[in-house]
Design a protein around this motif. Sequence first.
Motif, PDB file in Angstrom:
ATOM      1  N   ARG A 245      12.083  18.389 -24.922  1.00  0.00           N
ATOM      2  CA  ARG A 245      12.628  17.351 -24.394  1.00  0.00           C
ATOM      3  C   ARG A 245      11.892  17.134 -22.890  1.00  0.00           C
ATOM      4  O   ARG A 245      11.688  15.866 -22.488  1.00  0.00           O
ATOM      5  CB  ARG A 245      14.199  17.635 -23.892  1.00  0.00           C
ATOM      6  N   LEU A 246      11.609  18.197 -22.342  1.00  0.00           N
ATOM      7  CA  LEU A 246      11.208  18.148 -20.959  1.00  0.00           C
ATOM      8  C   LEU A 246       9.771  17.376 -20.951  1.00  0.00           C
ATOM      9  O   LEU A 246       9.684  16.471 -20.006  1.00  0.00           O
ATOM     10  CB  LEU A 246      10.761  19.524 -20.215  1.00  0.00           C
ATOM     11  N   PRO A 247       8.997  17.350 -21.787  1.00  0.00           N
ATOM     12  CA  PRO A 247       7.701  16.699 -21.790  1.00  0.00           C
ATOM     13  C   PRO A 247       7.771  15.332 -21.927  1.00  0.00           C
ATOM     14  O   PRO A 247       7.075  14.260 -21.677  1.00  0.00           O
ATOM     15  CB  PRO A 247       6.656  17.251 -23.014  1.00  0.00           C
ATOM     16  N   ARG A 248       9.092  14.693 -22.589  1.00  0.00           N
ATOM     17  CA  ARG A 248       9.384  13.410 -22.762  1.00  0.00           C
ATOM     18  C   ARG A 248      10.418  12.798 -21.696  1.00  0.00           C
ATOM     19  O   ARG A 248      10.515  11.834 -21.604  1.00  0.00           O
ATOM     20  CB  ARG A 248      10.032  13.370 -24.041  1.00  0.00           C
ATOM     21  N   ASP A 249      10.618  13.725 -20.747  1.00  0.00           N
ATOM     22  CA  ASP A 249      11.351  13.234 -19.567  1.00  0.00           C
ATOM     23  C   ASP A 249      10.450  12.732 -18.393  1.00  0.00           C
ATOM     24  O   ASP A 249       9.882  13.502 -17.741  1.00  0.00           O
ATOM     25  CB  ASP A 249      12.261  14.393 -18.981  1.00  0.00           C
ATOM     26  N   GLY A 250      10.423  11.581 -18.261  1.00  0.00           N
ATOM     27  CA  GLY A 250       9.569  10.719 -17.275  1.00  0.00           C
ATOM     28  C   GLY A 250       9.706  11.287 -15.779  1.00  0.00           C
ATOM     29  O   GLY A 250       8.823  11.578 -14.857  1.00  0.00           O
ATOM     30  N   ARG A 251      11.022  11.491 -15.431  1.00  0.00           N
ATOM     31  CA  ARG A 251      11.425  11.945 -14.270  1.00  0.00           C
ATOM     32  C   ARG A 251      10.609  13.254 -13.907  1.00  0.00           C
ATOM     33  O   ARG A 251      10.224  13.715 -12.721  1.00  0.00           O
ATOM     34  CB  ARG A 251      13.029  11.902 -14.103  1.00  0.00           C
ATOM     35  N   PHE A 252      10.986  14.091 -14.824  1.00  0.00           N
ATOM     36  CA  PHE A 252      10.469  15.426 -14.441  1.00  0.00           C
ATOM     37  C   PHE A 252       8.955  15.488 -14.613  1.00  0.00           C
ATOM     38  O   PHE A 252       8.287  16.163 -13.923  1.00  0.00           O
ATOM     39  CB  PHE A 252      10.944  16.546 -15.665  1.00  0.00           C
ATOM     40  N   MET A 253       8.129  14.649 -15.515  1.00  0.00           N
ATOM     41  CA  MET A 253       6.957  14.797 -15.519  1.00  0.00           C
ATOM     42  C   MET A 253       6.367  14.196 -14.427  1.00  0.00           C
ATOM     43  O   MET A 253       5.012  14.537 -14.103  1.00  0.00           O
ATOM     44  CB  MET A 253       6.264  14.068 -16.913  1.00  0.00           C
ATOM     45  N   SER A 254       6.842  13.232 -13.782  1.00  0.00           N
ATOM     46  CA  SER A 254       6.522  12.914 -12.515  1.00  0.00           C
ATOM     47  C   SER A 254       6.244  13.857 -11.322  1.00  0.00           C
ATOM     48  O   SER A 254       5.401  13.824 -10.464  1.00  0.00           O
ATOM     49  CB  SER A 254       7.092  11.689 -12.011  1.00  0.00           C
ATOM     50  N   ALA A 255       7.121  14.893 -11.644  1.00  0.00           N
ATOM     51  CA  ALA A 255       7.126  15.876 -10.461  1.00  0.00           C
ATOM     52  C   ALA A 255       5.770  16.761 -10.981  1.00  0.00           C
ATOM     53  O   ALA A 255       5.150  17.347 -10.144  1.00  0.00           O
ATOM     54  CB  ALA A 255       8.485  16.454 -10.537  1.00  0.00           C
ATOM     55  N   VAL A 256       5.666  17.130 -12.261  1.00  0.00           N
ATOM     56  CA  VAL A 256       4.500  17.959 -12.602  1.00  0.00           C
ATOM     57  C   VAL A 256       3.326  17.270 -12.304  1.00  0.00           C
ATOM     58  O   VAL A 256       2.113  17.894 -11.787  1.00  0.00           O
ATOM     59  CB  VAL A 256       4.797  17.946 -14.256  1.00  0.00           C
TER      60      VAL A 256
END
Length: 432
Positions: A245-256
């Motif tokens: 799930r997380l790698p497809r979460d744009g909000r989270f990946m923007s933080a990465v």
Amino acid sequence: MQQHTPIAAPATRALARTPLIPLVLIVSLFFLWGVANNLNDVLVAQFKKAFTLSDLQAGLVQSAFYLGYFLLAIPAGIFMRRFGYKAAVVFGLLLYGAGALLFWPAAATATYATFLLGLFVIAAGLAFLETSANPWVTLLGPRESAASRLNLAQAFNPLGSITGVLIGQHFIFTGVERTPAELAGMDAMARTAYMKSEAAAVQMPYLAIGLGVIAWAVIIVATRFPRTAAEDDGSDAAERGVLGRLPRDGRFMSAVLAQFFYVGAQVAIFSYMIRYAQATMPGTADKTAANFITAGLLCFMAGRFAGAALMKYLRPARVLGTFALVNVALAATAAIVPGSVGIYALVASSFFMSIMYPTIFALGVEGRSDAERKLGASLLVMSIVGGAVITAAMGATSDRFGIAHAMLLPMSCFVAISLFAWRRSGGGEAVA
């Protein structure tokens, strides 16, 4: 990696119920990885002399180091969940010590590749330490004082960073410098002797560090630590599916991505600060130039306090965005006005970088489940591979266009961070 959370005064009454000796041993780890991180800034300059490297080749010091973080962050998390916090810390210390000891044969043979291997092994050990020590500190005592304990531990990280620079400045830098013209005028034997002596300067400091770190691992093995609730509850059921799930979460990946750019900018600026000072202010000795790194780290510590105070009244994303924009201007100044103005702008940028890692980290895991926080933390640690990529790119830019113009690269990183912060703030207003 380097500094993660704002520093705050510990809750003394709560800490009194915390097992003191185990806490001291684990808090010391924050100091130890600060030493390793900022010794690299000295090594970039030292190896450039010892091996007559280009800026790109010298920047491989940071590339090897942060590649270790990138490749070992998730394996470290898996190891920690399988064998526990103590085993992960001990294994990390042994890797750290082994990497430091590799500097002895690397210097004896004057082999740059062996130095890079040693740095990779050190970073692999630090990936284990950072992945395990941060959560372990929060569990060594009452839950209500967990944040205070972690803030106390983080206070020792910049102290380690400053110590690392001072070790390099006084025990690695020899004070003997040769210009390209002087080197060209030497015969082959004299030139080889000079380069070997510069490479050998790292042997004793890293031997002492390696033996000291291994001794610390032995002390931790011999110390009895209280069992934590987290270790008693070993269920991984909640973590299933999170990796997908997380790698497809744009909000989270923007933080990465923002973390990638931040670490890249920070490492690049500190790695080339000595080089910038010597290139734009001819005649500056390496030991003198190292003082700018120390000053930058002091500004970094001061920025922690100021940033924490501001966040009592302003949304963290708003503070992050403002600090990022200030650093856009400071990095641009270093590029456009090389010399004393530029170097002081780079030193000042450290103040505004101070709150970026923990703020981006917190925004990345904000509102996440426990399972997402655990895996998200590993992915955010992996993002510090930006220190490898951006530093190498900056070295290549410096070789072609000059070190001053290369400062446009970290400037671009701060632009990206400001955009991330603006999207997260939503034009946020001050809060009580």
